[in-house]
Design a protein around this motif. Structure first.
Motif, PDB file in Angstrom:
ATOM      1  N   ALA A   1       7.149  11.110 -80.183  1.00  0.00           N
ATOM      2  CA  ALA A   1       6.310  10.633 -81.288  1.00  0.00           C
ATOM      3  C   ALA A   1       5.550   9.395 -80.831  1.00  0.00           C
ATOM      4  N   LYS A   2       4.622   8.983 -81.651  1.00  0.00           N
ATOM      5  CA  LYS A   2       3.898   7.723 -81.446  1.00  0.00           C
ATOM      6  C   LYS A   2       4.148   6.883 -82.684  1.00  0.00           C
ATOM      7  N   ALA A   3       4.302   5.590 -82.485  1.00  0.00           N
ATOM      8  CA  ALA A   3       4.589   4.708 -83.610  1.00  0.00           C
ATOM      9  C   ALA A   3       3.850   3.389 -83.448  1.00  0.00           C
TER      10      ALA A   3
ATOM     11  N   MET B   1      12.191  -2.558 -83.862  1.00  0.00           N
ATOM     12  CA  MET B   1      12.426  -1.172 -83.443  1.00  0.00           C
ATOM     13  C   MET B   1      12.486  -0.280 -84.677  1.00  0.00           C
ATOM     14  N   VAL B   2      12.025   0.956 -84.526  1.00  0.00           N
ATOM     15  CA  VAL B   2      12.226   1.978 -85.553  1.00  0.00           C
ATOM     16  C   VAL B   2      12.847   3.181 -84.856  1.00  0.00           C
TER      17      VAL B   2
ATOM     18  N   CYS C   1       3.905   0.843 -80.584  1.00  0.00           N
ATOM     19  CA  CYS C   1       5.276   0.816 -80.090  1.00  0.00           C
ATOM     20  C   CYS C   1       5.397   1.568 -78.772  1.00  0.00           C
ATOM     21  N   MET C   2       6.447   1.232 -78.075  1.00  0.00           N
ATOM     22  CA  MET C   2       6.781   1.893 -76.825  1.00  0.00           C
ATOM     23  C   MET C   2       8.117   2.604 -77.047  1.00  0.00           C
ATOM     24  N   ALA C   3       8.242   3.830 -76.558  1.00  0.00           N
ATOM     25  CA  ALA C   3       9.506   4.553 -76.688  1.00  0.00           C
ATOM     26  C   ALA C   3      10.547   3.889 -75.797  1.00  0.00           C
ATOM     27  N   MET C   4      11.717   3.602 -76.384  1.00  0.00           N
ATOM     28  CA  MET C   4      12.805   2.992 -75.616  1.00  0.00           C
ATOM     29  C   MET C   4      14.116   3.116 -76.373  1.00  0.00           C
ATOM     30  N   SER C   5      15.184   3.326 -75.643  1.00  0.00           N
ATOM     31  CA  SER C   5      16.538   3.330 -76.195  1.00  0.00           C
ATOM     32  C   SER C   5      16.692   4.240 -77.410  1.00  0.00           C
ATOM     33  N   GLY C   6      16.017   5.358 -77.407  1.00  0.00           N
ATOM     34  CA  GLY C   6      16.144   6.303 -78.513  1.00  0.00           C
ATOM     35  C   GLY C   6      15.301   5.972 -79.730  1.00  0.00           C
TER      36      GLY C   6
END
Length: 179
Positions: free
Chosen positions: A117-119, A103-104, A138-143
């Motif tokens: 954003a996209k990561a 995670m980032v 990456c998928m956006a999750m948990s902030g």
């Protein structure tokens, strides 16, 4: 079947990661906002690494943004989830599961989390090990933003992260050693 298994796992991880982020949140800041610093919960030390959110492996500044990386051991995570009510691992092929979830968490210069954003990550395995280069979105999750990666071989991995927030492109590179 494989797609179904992957999405089931992603959903389980996303849901389980979001619970601690909102429990005791200081107006949406969750663990990254500092509202839970020093707090003790059964099985969790909010000062150190948290089993639900993995361990922090890096915090750095890039162009005024703060990037914080957390690594979740999926085997450990699945063991923790076995005892949770309503969580069934039935039908999931654990042998095809990636070893970790990376995670980032991104904060702007104002200290507020960046949600839009996209990561992605590019992970190169230890030299000499027969480990393919991993390129994952990456998928956006948990902030934050997360993706499954394999750190099964011992050695030093090179991790390159790219985050695009609006017109801003953030690029970071570091190494992580698996012992």
């Amino acid at each position: 079947m494989k797609k179904h298994t992957i999405w089931t796992l992603v959903t389980l991880v996303s849901l389980s990661l979001s619970v601690p982020a909102f429990a005791g949140s200081d107006h949406g800041g969750g663990m990254q906002g500092g509202g839970m610093k020093g707090m003790q919960m059964k099985g969790m030390d909010m000062k150190g690494s948290m089993p639900m959110m993995g361990k922090e492996i890096r915090t750095t500044q890039v162009n005024g943004y703060t990037l914080t990386y957390r690594l979740i051991d999926m085997k450990q995570k699945m063991e923790m989830m076995k005892g949770m009510k309503g969580m069934s691992m039935k039908g999931m092929d654990m042998s095809k599961m990636k070893s970790h979830h990376l995670m980032v968490f991104v904060k702007g210069a104002d200290g507020k989390p960046v949600a839009d954003a996209k990561a992605g990550f590019k992970v190169e395995g230890p030299s000499g090990a027969q480990v393919p280069v991993q390129k994952v979105m990456c998928m956006a999750m948990s902030g934050g933003f997360g993706a499954d990666v394999d750190f099964k071989a011992k050695g030093t991995y090179t991790i390159k992260a790219k985050v695009v927030a609006g017109d801003t492109k953030l690029v970071d590179e570091f190494t992580y050693t698996v012992e």
